[in-house]
Design an enzyme around this catalytic site. Sequence first.
Site, mmCIF file in Angstrom:
data_model
loop_
_atom_site.group_PDB
_atom_site.id
_atom_site.type_symbol
_atom_site.label_atom_id
_atom_site.label_comp_id
_atom_site.label_asym_id
_atom_site.label_seq_id
_atom_site.Cartn_x
_atom_site.Cartn_y
_atom_site.Cartn_z
ATOM 1 N N CYS A 9 0.873 -1.178 0.000
ATOM 2 C CA CYS A 9 0.000 0.000 0.000
ATOM 3 C C CYS A 9 0.905 1.221 0.000
ATOM 4 O O CYS A 9 2.112 1.103 -0.186
ATOM 5 C CB CYS A 9 -1.014 -0.002 1.148
ATOM 6 N N ARG A 15 -3.469 -0.208 5.435
ATOM 7 C CA ARG A 15 -4.098 -1.307 4.708
ATOM 8 C C ARG A 15 -3.228 -2.550 4.580
ATOM 9 O O ARG A 15 -3.688 -3.662 4.847
ATOM 10 C CB ARG A 15 -4.518 -0.827 3.311
ATOM 11 N N ASP A 115 -7.694 4.521 1.007
ATOM 12 C CA ASP A 115 -6.755 4.722 2.104
ATOM 13 C C ASP A 115 -7.487 5.364 3.289
ATOM 14 O O ASP A 115 -7.997 6.473 3.168
ATOM 15 C CB ASP A 115 -5.618 5.625 1.640
#
Length: 153
Positions: A9, A15, A115
């Site tokens: 990520c 994440r 995000d």
Amino acid sequence: MIQNILVICLGNICRSPMAEGLLKQRYPDKTIGSAGLREITVGWSADPFSIRVMREHGLDISRHRARLLTNELLKDVDLVITMEKEQSDIVKYSFPNFKGKILRVGEYGNYDVPDPYSKNIKAFEESFELISQGIDQIDSHLMQPEKSAENGK
């Protein structure tokens, strides 16, 4: 056969640590890691909300420390899982030898995982659900043939 998985990520603090935790739980026999595309977060712990969401699902990612994606991390990887199409494109461009090994977590459902950084706990819970759903889909498309082949031996 897929043995080594790396999850990517942006900063490797929200994440990808959650996805790494879920994958380690599902595949304890495989090598699972994570990394980020931004150098600024290297060494940071997972976001407190990521830690909280994972703890609520019985997983502890409190020892996680962010790493930067490098050729060294990729050298033995069989599958790279990203959170967004743009991240897949960046990894394909930056590491062209790994093009065929890159898959977005929401590839089979045709979605990105937004995000949640600097957002509320609800955003982290939503990201967790999308990651979990994507891992289920990856499992049924990529990992199940392995399980079938193993059972047929």
